[in-house]
Design a protein around this motif. Structure first.
Motif, PDB file in Angstrom:
ATOM      1  N   VAL A 418      59.211  -5.168   3.073  1.00 15.40           N
ATOM      2  CA  VAL A 418      58.232  -6.989   3.341  1.00 15.40           C
ATOM      3  C   VAL A 418      59.021  -7.924   3.562  1.00 15.40           C
ATOM      4  CG1 VAL A 418      57.592  -7.765   0.997  1.00 15.40           C
ATOM      5  CG2 VAL A 418      56.996  -4.726   1.036  1.00 15.40           C
ATOM      6  N   LEU A 419      58.392  -8.853   4.097  1.00 17.10           N
ATOM      7  CA  LEU A 419      59.801  -9.922   4.900  1.00 17.10           C
ATOM      8  C   LEU A 419      59.590 -10.741   4.178  1.00 17.10           C
ATOM      9  CD1 LEU A 419      59.110  -9.282   8.707  1.00 17.10           C
ATOM     10  CD2 LEU A 419      60.575  -8.324   7.404  1.00 17.10           C
ATOM     11  N   VAL A 420      60.306 -12.011   3.709  1.00 19.56           N
ATOM     12  CA  VAL A 420      60.328 -13.052   3.026  1.00 19.56           C
ATOM     13  C   VAL A 420      59.837 -14.332   4.796  1.00 19.56           C
ATOM     14  CG1 VAL A 420      61.108 -15.085   1.647  1.00 19.56           C
ATOM     15  CG2 VAL A 420      61.809 -12.476   1.975  1.00 19.56           C
ATOM     16  N   THR A 421      58.840 -15.071   4.659  1.00 21.86           N
ATOM     17  CA  THR A 421      57.968 -15.667   5.162  1.00 21.86           C
ATOM     18  C   THR A 421      58.315 -17.517   4.522  1.00 21.86           C
ATOM     19  OG1 THR A 421      56.075 -15.543   4.430  1.00 21.86           O
ATOM     20  CG2 THR A 421      56.680 -13.986   6.415  1.00 21.86           C
ATOM     21  N   ASP A 422      58.118 -17.244   3.372  1.00 19.89           N
ATOM     22  CA  ASP A 422      58.322 -18.510   2.454  1.00 19.89           C
ATOM     23  C   ASP A 422      59.302 -19.324   3.770  1.00 19.89           C
ATOM     24  OD1 ASP A 422      58.592 -21.299   1.114  1.00 19.89           O
ATOM     25  OD2 ASP A 422      57.239 -19.771  -0.526  1.00 19.89           O
ATOM     26  N   PRO A 423      59.811 -20.526   3.599  1.00 23.12           N
ATOM     27  CA  PRO A 423      60.613 -20.964   3.830  1.00 23.12           C
ATOM     28  C   PRO A 423      61.645 -21.777   2.538  1.00 23.12           C
ATOM     29  CG  PRO A 423      59.027 -22.375   4.627  1.00 23.12           C
ATOM     30  CD  PRO A 423      58.145 -21.148   4.350  1.00 23.12           C
ATOM     31  N   GLU A 424      60.954 -21.281   1.602  1.00 22.62           N
ATOM     32  CA  GLU A 424      62.098 -21.714  -0.004  1.00 22.62           C
ATOM     33  C   GLU A 424      62.314 -20.846   0.319  1.00 22.62           C
ATOM     34  OE1 GLU A 424      62.559 -25.045  -0.651  1.00 22.62           O
ATOM     35  OE2 GLU A 424      60.978 -25.468   0.745  1.00 22.62           O
ATOM     36  N   LEU A 425      62.061 -19.266   0.347  1.00 23.13           N
ATOM     37  CA  LEU A 425      62.921 -18.110  -0.328  1.00 23.13           C
ATOM     38  C   LEU A 425      64.162 -17.741   0.590  1.00 23.13           C
ATOM     39  CD1 LEU A 425      59.588 -16.732  -2.042  1.00 23.13           C
ATOM     40  CD2 LEU A 425      61.778 -17.848  -2.928  1.00 23.13           C
ATOM     41  N   GLU A 426      64.571 -16.690   0.325  1.00 18.81           N
ATOM     42  CA  GLU A 426      65.802 -16.440   0.439  1.00 18.81           C
ATOM     43  C   GLU A 426      65.308 -14.873   0.385  1.00 18.81           C
ATOM     44  OE1 GLU A 426      68.636 -17.506  -2.028  1.00 18.81           O
ATOM     45  OE2 GLU A 426      69.432 -15.329  -1.810  1.00 18.81           O
ATOM     46  N   GLY A 427      66.149 -14.771   1.744  1.00 17.99           N
ATOM     47  CA  GLY A 427      65.683 -12.733   1.947  1.00 17.99           C
ATOM     48  C   GLY A 427      67.546 -12.109   2.619  1.00 17.99           C
ATOM     49  N   GLU A 428      67.769 -10.837   2.949  1.00 16.71           N
ATOM     50  CA  GLU A 428      68.109 -10.065   3.499  1.00 16.71           C
ATOM     51  C   GLU A 428      67.899 -10.443   5.199  1.00 16.71           C
ATOM     52  OE1 GLU A 428      69.686  -6.400   1.383  1.00 16.71           O
ATOM     53  OE2 GLU A 428      71.379  -6.177   3.872  1.00 16.71           O
ATOM     54  N   LEU A 429      69.161 -10.886   5.726  1.00 15.59           N
ATOM     55  CA  LEU A 429      68.958 -11.240   7.209  1.00 15.59           C
ATOM     56  C   LEU A 429      68.812  -9.650   7.698  1.00 15.59           C
ATOM     57  CD1 LEU A 429      68.914 -12.589   9.495  1.00 15.59           C
ATOM     58  CD2 LEU A 429      71.447 -13.183   9.741  1.00 15.59           C
ATOM     59  N   ALA A 430      68.007  -9.984   8.105  1.00 21.61           N
ATOM     60  CA  ALA A 430      68.055  -8.368   9.154  1.00 21.61           C
ATOM     61  C   ALA A 430      67.371  -8.639  10.261  1.00 21.61           C
ATOM     62  CB  ALA A 430      66.670  -7.815   8.830  1.00 21.61           C
ATOM     63  N   LEU A 431      67.499  -7.300  11.729  1.00 21.98           N
ATOM     64  CA  LEU A 431      67.773  -7.377  13.078  1.00 21.98           C
ATOM     65  C   LEU A 431      66.984  -6.489  13.840  1.00 21.98           C
ATOM     66  CD1 LEU A 431      71.357  -7.985  13.466  1.00 21.98           C
ATOM     67  CD2 LEU A 431      69.122  -9.855  13.606  1.00 21.98           C
ATOM     68  N   ARG A 432      66.280  -6.121  14.413  1.00 19.90           N
ATOM     69  CA  ARG A 432      65.088  -4.888  14.858  1.00 19.90           C
ATOM     70  C   ARG A 432      65.987  -4.707  16.021  1.00 19.90           C
ATOM     71  NH1 ARG A 432      60.070  -3.176  12.596  1.00 19.90           N
ATOM     72  NH2 ARG A 432      59.053  -5.107  13.721  1.00 19.90           N
ATOM     73  N   PRO A 433      66.211  -3.019  15.468  1.00 17.61           N
ATOM     74  CA  PRO A 433      68.034  -2.465  16.269  1.00 17.61           C
ATOM     75  C   PRO A 433      67.281  -2.788  18.172  1.00 17.61           C
ATOM     76  CG  PRO A 433      66.615  -1.993  14.520  1.00 17.61           C
ATOM     77  CD  PRO A 433      65.720  -2.184  14.157  1.00 17.61           C
ATOM     78  N   GLY A 434      68.506  -2.111  18.725  1.00 16.33           N
ATOM     79  CA  GLY A 434      67.978  -1.868  20.204  1.00 16.33           C
ATOM     80  C   GLY A 434      68.533  -2.574  20.839  1.00 16.33           C
ATOM     81  N   TRP A 435      69.069  -3.618  20.317  1.00 14.17           N
ATOM     82  CA  TRP A 435      70.197  -4.257  21.340  1.00 14.17           C
ATOM     83  C   TRP A 435      71.311  -3.531  21.811  1.00 14.17           C
ATOM     84  CZ3 TRP A 435      70.087  -5.288  15.781  1.00 14.17           C
ATOM     85  CH2 TRP A 435      71.888  -4.714  15.106  1.00 14.17           C
ATOM     86  N   PRO A 436      71.523  -4.335  22.657  1.00 14.06           N
ATOM     87  CA  PRO A 436      72.671  -3.353  23.667  1.00 14.06           C
ATOM     88  C   PRO A 436      73.829  -2.875  22.624  1.00 14.06           C
ATOM     89  CG  PRO A 436      71.934  -4.786  25.804  1.00 14.06           C
ATOM     90  CD  PRO A 436      71.139  -5.144  24.423  1.00 14.06           C
ATOM     91  N   SER A 437      74.672  -4.820  22.287  1.00 16.67           N
ATOM     92  CA  SER A 437      75.832  -4.109  21.385  1.00 16.67           C
ATOM     93  C   SER A 437      75.900  -3.939  19.620  1.00 16.67           C
ATOM     94  CB  SER A 437      76.163  -5.130  21.701  1.00 16.67           C
ATOM     95  OG  SER A 437      75.671  -6.192  21.160  1.00 16.67           O
ATOM     96  N   MET A 438      74.394  -3.126  19.180  1.00 14.49           N
ATOM     97  CA  MET A 438      74.457  -2.608  17.836  1.00 14.49           C
ATOM     98  C   MET A 438      75.733  -1.666  18.027  1.00 14.49           C
ATOM     99  SD  MET A 438      71.074  -1.389  16.271  1.00 14.49           S
ATOM    100  CE  MET A 438      71.334   0.563  16.596  1.00 14.49           C
ATOM    101  N   PHE A 439      75.952  -1.193  17.029  1.00 10.63           N
ATOM    102  CA  PHE A 439      76.967  -0.402  16.801  1.00 10.63           C
ATOM    103  C   PHE A 439      76.299   1.006  16.714  1.00 10.63           C
ATOM    104  CE2 PHE A 439      76.773   0.394  11.868  1.00 10.63           C
ATOM    105  CZ  PHE A 439      75.949  -0.417  11.842  1.00 10.63           C
ATOM    106  N   ARG A 440      76.856   1.904  16.625  1.00  9.61           N
ATOM    107  CA  ARG A 440      76.044   3.474  16.719  1.00  9.61           C
ATOM    108  C   ARG A 440      76.429   4.020  16.012  1.00  9.61           C
ATOM    109  NH1 ARG A 440      73.963   2.619  22.317  1.00  9.61           N
ATOM    110  NH2 ARG A 440      73.878   0.192  22.310  1.00  9.61           N
ATOM    111  N   GLY A 441      76.681   3.414  14.802  1.00 10.12           N
ATOM    112  CA  GLY A 441      77.393   4.475  13.496  1.00 10.12           C
ATOM    113  C   GLY A 441      79.130   3.786  13.079  1.00 10.12           C
TER     114      GLY A 441
END
Ligand code: AMP
Length: 596
Positions: A418-441
């Motif tokens: 569930v994503l936070v879209t309200d600019p007043e609210l905070e959430g946990e920063l998340a990234l869509r996996p798949g970029w080349p320098s992403m750690f692999r384990g």
């Protein structure tokens, strides 16, 4: 666009003028729409006949091309004199280091560790190891014997490069606990019992002319980072990370041919590796390396005398410079400088703005972490700055905020976060996996790695907000990890060491605010029954921790506590320690970081 979207309104947006050097990222939306990682992959040339190797992209291909005689690394020594290595020289020396590994019987995939300051040997060893197909793991030289032992042990280091002094102080006493450590190479020989003289080995070795035909997914680098619980985590990075280093060097650092670039981070940490070595070399620019520690006048002299054009540094250093005063900055000719960026900790908006006053350029904050391997969110050279904001995702990166429940766990419905879209609210920063320098384990910790991915997102452990226009604003850590002077410190590691002191029954470590370092470590110590809490004992425990952990990790302050607050299952409630320390209401911990 709405101005500042209601966040940090005290600081007006810094509106950029057209840059003198045409920026690589001139139109953010258009570049994001067009960008494909596959195009970035194609921008690198790969090994002839197949394979992708960081050392080839960073050095080998330049040494064989028109940049052959270009200055690759420029080391500034203590007395201000410099020593430079061209791309060809760096290639030759790293080939020789690869030959040393071969002669020692080291295998591709084996782990080569370093415990070194920013000396040329370190840079040659990194590139030589990658070229040979082994895995490099740098350790920060200010670590004490315990963090060094633990990381060498967890990482199964087979080779270690270090100095005579570090060896005697930090490695020799624990060497018998490191059965996998076969070869210790001293960079300032001659060798002593149990070690080898690197210079001698280099002189004797035939260069390894072949560059290992590594695949994009082959392991290249191991960077230890800290979590809330347990041992340090070994984030595993692969050769393909170089694609992200190239793309972010282009878009986030705006590197151009002819740039003299200075990343002040130590290669013992991921920034010093990804952006102190790999990104600038991949771009064929000249990277300045200061062999000494931070000092305001020294740094200004380096910026001026080395004609640094792009400078990548950190908030702690910038705060120190700001304290040293604007006049100090103005006493130097910084006219070559055209771009300043910062990473590693929250950057105060005052500092962003002060940059403009001091050297005529604002500071561009950007965000990433060990696990992401490269810059993910940034303020770009051609984009306006909202002081206090980390900026926007780099092209190719999708970032979002995941909602958390009262326990701090991510909320997932029907398999989707569930994503936070309200600019007043905070959430946990998340990234869509798949970029080349992403750690692999995380090394040997499959379950810990798996837990980072929820509902289609990689969860970063940071809390943030996003304004209506898509700028991200850092709120705090979502866990108990401490950031001090840009270094991530695991409270558990500190507590475990403290508990090895004879007088200590239990300990809880937290970060407390510090005007320069952002946070410093404060430990609450419960003494064993019958032990008197005296000042002498406090100093003794501080000294004990400093000796074991080293100055980068040890607590700055110790307080005695009769009881440490705990959860029902017996875990120390660091949040409550922090609430008490900061005078926050103990009942309402919602503004504090929740343990994960
Ligand atoms: P490390 O893995 O040691 O590089 O530390 C990464 C952590 O540093 C992030 O998860 C954040 O908590 C913090 N950090 C990095 N960059 C920034 C930034 N620009 N603003 C605030 N915090 C940051």
């Amino acid at each position: 666009m709405t101005a500042d979207a209601g966040l940090a309104t005290r600081w007006p947006t810094i509106v950029k003028q057209p840059a003198a050097v045409p920026p690589h990222l001139a139109d953010y939306d258009a570049t994001c729409a067009e960008f494909r990682w596959d195009d970035a992959r194609r921008a690198l040339n790969g090994l002839p006949g197949g394979g992708l190797n960081i050392a080839h992209e960073a050095v080998g291909r330049h040494a064989a091309g028109p940049l052959r005689d270009r200055e690759a690394l420029r080391f500034v020594r203590a007395d201000g004199s410099t020593r430079s290595y061209s791309y060809a020289e760096l290639d030759g020396r790293s080939a020789r280091f690869a030959g040393v590994l071969r002669d020692l019987g080291v295998q591709p995939g084996d782990r080569v560790f370093s415990l070194l300051g920013r000396s040329p040997d370190l840079y040659v060893a990194v590139l030589g190891t990658l070229r040979y197909g082994s895995v490099f793991c740098p350790l920060f030289s200010a670590f004490g014997p315990e963090p060094v032992r633990q990381r060498l042990h967890l990482g199964g280091g087979r080779v270690l490069l270090t100095t005579r002094a570090y060896y005697r102080k930090k490695v020799a006493p624990v060497r018998d606990q490191l059965p996998a450590l076969e070869h210790v190479l001293l960079v300032d020989g001659p060798a002593e019992p149990g070690t080898l003289d690197l210079a001698e080995l280099m002189a004797a070795a035939e260069p390894e002319t072949e560059i290992a035909r590594t695949r994009p997914d082959d392991l290249a680098l191991l960077h230890f980072t800290s979590g809330t619980t347990g041992t340090p985590k070994g984030a595993m990075h692969v050769h393909e990370a170089v694609v992200a280093h190239w793309a972010t060097g282009l878009y986030a650092l705006d590197l151009h041919p002819g740039d003299v670039y200075w990343c002040t981070a130590d290669p013992g940490w991921v920034t010093g590796m990804s952006y102190g070595i790999i990104a600038p070399l991949v771009h064929g620019v000249t990277a300045v390396v200061d062999e000494e520690e931070m000092d305001a006048d020294r740094w200004y002299s380096i910026l001026a005398e080395q004609h640094v054009t792009v400078w990548y540094t950190a908030p702690t250093a910038l705060r120190m410079l700001m304290r040293a005063g604007t006049e100090r900055a103005r006493a130097h000719d910084l006219s070559a400088l055209r771009f300043v960026a910062s990473v590693g900790e929250p950057l105060n908006p005052e500092v962003v703005v002060w940059g403009q006053e001091a050297w005529g350029l604002p500071v561009h904050d950007n965000w990433w972490q060990t696990e992401t391997g490269g810059i993910m969110i940034a303020n770009f050279v051609a984009a306006d700055i909202r002081p206090g904001s980390m900026g926007r995702p780099i092209p190719g990166i999708e970032a979002a905020l995941v909602a958390r429940d009262d326990d701090g766990d991510p909320i997932v419905r029907d398999g989707a976060a569930v994503l936070v879209t309200d600019p007043e609210l905070e959430g946990e920063l998340a990234l869509r996996p798949g970029w080349p320098s992403m750690f692999r384990g995380y090394l040997n910790e499959e379950e810990r790695y798996r837990r980072c991915f929820v509902g289609g997102w990689y969860l970063t452990g940071d809390l943030a907000r996003r304004d209506a226009d898509g700028w991200f604003w850092f709120v705090g850590r979502g866990d108990d990890v401490i950031k001090s002077a840009g270094h991530l410190i695991g409270p558990f590691e500190v507590e475990s060491s403290l508990m090895e002191h004879d007088a200590v029954a239990e300990a809880g470590a937290i970060g407390v605010p510090d005007p320069v370092a952002g946070q410093v470590v404060k430990a609450f110590v419960q003494l064993r029954r019958g032990v008197e809490p005296t000042d002498e004992l406090r100093l003794d425990i501080l000294g004990f921790a400093r000796k074991r952990l080293g100055p980068a990790v040890a607590p700055r302050e110790i307080a005695f506590a009769e009881n440490l607050p705990k959860t029902r299952s017996g875990k120390i409630l660091r949040r409550l320690l922090r609430a008490r320390e900061l005078g926050l209401p103990e009942g309402d911990l919602s503004t504090l970081e929740a343990p994960r």
